[in-house]
Design a protein around this motif. Structure first.
Motif, PDB file in Angstrom:
ATOM      1  N   ALA A 232      78.584 -13.686 100.805  1.00 15.72           N
ATOM      2  CA  ALA A 232      78.569 -15.145 100.724  1.00 15.72           C
ATOM      3  C   ALA A 232      77.600 -15.641  99.665  1.00 15.72           C
ATOM      4  O   ALA A 232      77.132 -16.783  99.736  1.00 15.72           O
TER       5      ALA A 232
ATOM      6  N   SER B 227      82.725 -11.136  96.961  1.00 17.37           N
ATOM      7  CA  SER B 227      82.573 -12.474  96.393  1.00 17.37           C
ATOM      8  C   SER B 227      83.403 -12.570  95.119  1.00 17.37           C
ATOM      9  O   SER B 227      83.891 -11.568  94.590  1.00 17.37           O
TER      10      SER B 227
ATOM     11  N   LEU C 132      81.677 -20.151  96.765  1.00 16.78           N
ATOM     12  CA  LEU C 132      81.791 -20.469  98.182  1.00 16.78           C
ATOM     13  C   LEU C 132      80.938 -21.689  98.496  1.00 16.78           C
ATOM     14  O   LEU C 132      79.834 -21.833  97.974  1.00 16.78           O
TER      15      LEU C 132
ATOM     16  N   ASP D 280      80.093 -24.630 102.029  1.00 12.35           N
ATOM     17  CA  ASP D 280      79.998 -24.601 103.486  1.00 12.35           C
ATOM     18  C   ASP D 280      81.363 -24.689 104.157  1.00 12.35           C
ATOM     19  O   ASP D 280      81.627 -24.005 105.155  1.00 12.35           O
TER      20      ASP D 280
ATOM     21  N   ASP E 185      84.263 -23.700 102.901  1.00 12.17           N
ATOM     22  CA  ASP E 185      84.944 -22.424 102.688  1.00 12.17           C
ATOM     23  C   ASP E 185      84.412 -21.353 103.637  1.00 12.17           C
ATOM     24  O   ASP E 185      85.178 -20.549 104.180  1.00 12.17           O
ATOM     25  N   TYR E 186      83.098 -21.344 103.834  1.00 12.36           N
ATOM     26  CA  TYR E 186      82.530 -20.328 104.719  1.00 12.36           C
ATOM     27  C   TYR E 186      83.017 -20.511 106.153  1.00 12.36           C
ATOM     28  O   TYR E 186      83.303 -19.534 106.852  1.00 12.36           O
ATOM     29  N   HIS E 187      83.105 -21.742 106.615  1.00  9.97           N
ATOM     30  CA  HIS E 187      83.607 -21.985 107.967  1.00  9.97           C
ATOM     31  C   HIS E 187      85.056 -21.515 108.103  1.00  9.97           C
ATOM     32  O   HIS E 187      85.440 -20.958 109.145  1.00  9.97           O
TER      33      HIS E 187
ATOM     34  N   THR F 103      76.734 -11.162 107.097  1.00  6.75           N
ATOM     35  CA  THR F 103      76.836 -12.044 105.937  1.00  6.75           C
ATOM     36  C   THR F 103      75.690 -11.747 104.990  1.00  6.75           C
ATOM     37  O   THR F 103      74.511 -11.901 105.362  1.00  6.75           O
TER      38      THR F 103
ATOM     39  N   THR G   7      73.795 -13.108 102.291  1.00  8.25           N
ATOM     40  CA  THR G   7      73.603 -14.461 101.768  1.00  8.25           C
ATOM     41  C   THR G   7      72.969 -14.421 100.380  1.00  8.25           C
ATOM     42  O   THR G   7      72.519 -13.371  99.899  1.00  8.25           O
TER      43      THR G   7
ATOM     44  N   VAL H 205      76.155 -23.356 101.671  1.00  7.54           N
ATOM     45  CA  VAL H 205      76.712 -22.199 102.360  1.00  7.54           C
ATOM     46  C   VAL H 205      75.666 -21.549 103.260  1.00  7.54           C
ATOM     47  O   VAL H 205      75.999 -20.982 104.309  1.00  7.54           O
TER      48      VAL H 205
ATOM     49  N   THR I 299      75.968 -20.830 107.234  1.00  4.41           N
ATOM     50  CA  THR I 299      75.686 -19.488 107.749  1.00  4.41           C
ATOM     51  C   THR I 299      74.712 -19.533 108.917  1.00  4.41           C
ATOM     52  O   THR I 299      74.896 -18.850 109.935  1.00  4.41           O
TER      53      THR I 299
END
Length: 447
Positions: free
Chosen positions: A236, A287, A297, A299, A301-303, A318, A320, A328, A332
């Motif tokens: 991420a 990635s 990415l 927030d 997209d991460y969800h 993840t 980070t 993001v 996370t």
């Protein structure tokens, strides 16, 4: 010669004469909780009975002994035949009405049954409460039933134990050696079941170069190698991440591809074509490597990616980025069940890791910090200038556990990692980290 007459005369019908000589008994038997039978003796009809008029009343007198019988028998039954044609539905008042119901009256005759039942309380009792000493089925365990003399024990591990087992023609089995028992116990800790859906474990570091991606790779490999369920590591990093480079295999797809086709993923086969899998069964979602994409990415997209991963994986790691205030990173931390903080063995790296814990505590993640694990990663060869014991004591006052990761030249190269080729101390440290993370997740579920 006049033939014999067998037909009843009108006078016989009008006078209510019975063709039979007598009725000795009449029994009433009803099926119920308790059945009472009453025998009634009726006198034989005489010629004088033919002269009883229609208006003569038949007294409804119970036979001798029947009243007492009905009163003494629990649940006795009172039964009466009621002719709907009679006024008020009562008992017929004449012999003719009693014995000569016409067809219409017979169809409408109603049998009224009044049952007197005693109030018996119903009680439910558990198995084992009926009699003292009774056993339930859960007491029939394998340890109790199997004869140890006839149970075949597995081949022991360990030099001396295996040697005695071989020369005794498999008759002398002393069990595993100390090292083998410790390894199997560590496997058991890592493979402990996790309930309550997917668990999200981000690996954080606010400074690059301390080995955050390396720790993410080792943790994922140790988990996937010992567990039976699925484990995935998501890169991420908003910038160009290198997590997929550490497993040496590529699917040609990235996290951006999963975001684009997330609505079309209806089974694990659809997802397996996007992720890459290494020899330990660790799945990695790379990635975006396109240099023209400034932000791979966010927030939202991460969800979306996390929702898909949670449907098919038990543990979601993840890797980070270093920007702790990035959108993001916020997404996370919102989903995090446990945290892994990576600190380097230098003054500035250790201080920055401690400041990261402070930032998390002041931004609503106090519980995650108390359950976090700090990894003291030795990224450079030789003896570190700082005292690792002092760092371990400091972080031990703030988090649940501290794990040391030794230096390994196989990791320092920055190329693909083979979990089997790691030095024993490095592989052992990675497995200890995995066991510590699983125990923290299990403790969180119990609490």
């Amino acid at each position: 010669m006049t033939p014999e007459r067998n037909e009843k005369t009108p006078d016989d019908i009008d006078n209510g004469v019975l063709t039979t000589g007598s009725i000795d008994t009449a029994g009433i038997g009803l099926v119920g909780g308790t059945t009472a039978q009453v025998d009634v003796d009726l006198p034989a009809l005489s010629d004088d009975d033919d002269f009883i008029g229609d208006d003569d009343v038949i007294l409804d007198t119970p036979a001798a002994g029947t009243e007492a019988l009905g009163a003494d028998v629990p649940g006795a039954v009172d039964a009466e035949i009621v002719d709907d044609a009679t006024p008020g539905g009562g008992v017929p008042s004449t012999r003719r009405a009693a014995f000569h119901l016409d067809e219409h009256d017979a169809k409408h005759a109603v049998e009224r049954v009044h049952t007197r039942t005693a109030d018996v309380p119903l009680q439910s009792r558990r198995l084992g409460e009926f009699e003292a000493g009774r056993e339930t089925s859960d007491l029939l365990t394998a340890d109790r039933l199997l004869d140890p003399a006839h149970v075949v024990r597995p081949e022991p591990e360990g030099g001396w134990q295996h040697f005695l087992y071989s020369i005794s023609a498999h008759r002398l089995n002393l069990g595993d050696g100390k090292r083998a028992r410790a390894r199997k116990e560590l496997d058991r800790r890592i493979a402990a079941p996790l309930g309550g859906g997917a668990k999200f474990v981000p690996v954080l570091s606010r400074k690059g170069g301390v080995g955050k991606t390396t720790v993410s790779t080792l943790l994922g490999m140790a988990l996937a190698d010992a567990r039976d369920d699925r484990v995935i590591a998501i890169d991420a990093n908003p910038d160009r991440g290198t997590l997929a480079d550490r497993i040496g295999r590529s699917s040609g797809k990235t996290v951006r591809d999963l975001v684009r086709v997330r609505g079309e993923v209806v089974g694990f086969n659809d997802l397996s074509s996007i992720v890459a899998r290494d020899e330990t069964r660790l799945d990695v979602l790379a990635s975006d490597t396109d240099p023209r994409v400034s932000e791979a990415l966010n927030d939202r997209d991460y969800h979306d990616v996390a929702a898909v991963a949670a449907h098919y994986y038990s543990i979601v790691l993840t890797d980070t980025g270093t920007g702790i205030v990035h959108s993001v990173m916020e997404a996370t931390l919102e989903l995090a069940d446990a945290l892994v903080i990576v600190a380097g063995l230098s003054v500035d790296e250790a201080r920055l890791a401690s400041e990261t814990l402070t930032w998390l505590e002041t931004n609503g993640f106090e519980e995650q910090v108390r359950n976090a694990v700090v990894v003291l990663n030795t990224a450079r060869p030789g003896t570190p200038l700082v005292r690792a014991s002092e760092l371990e004591a400091h972080f031990g006052t703030r988090v649940r556990s501290v794990v040391r990761m030794p230096y390994d030249p196989h990791l320092a190269a920055g190329s693909a990692v083979s979990f089997r080729d790691l030095q024993p101390a490095t592989r052992q440290a990675a497995r200890e980290l995995a066991a510590t993370v699983v125990e923290g997740l299990r403790a969180l579920a119990v609490g």
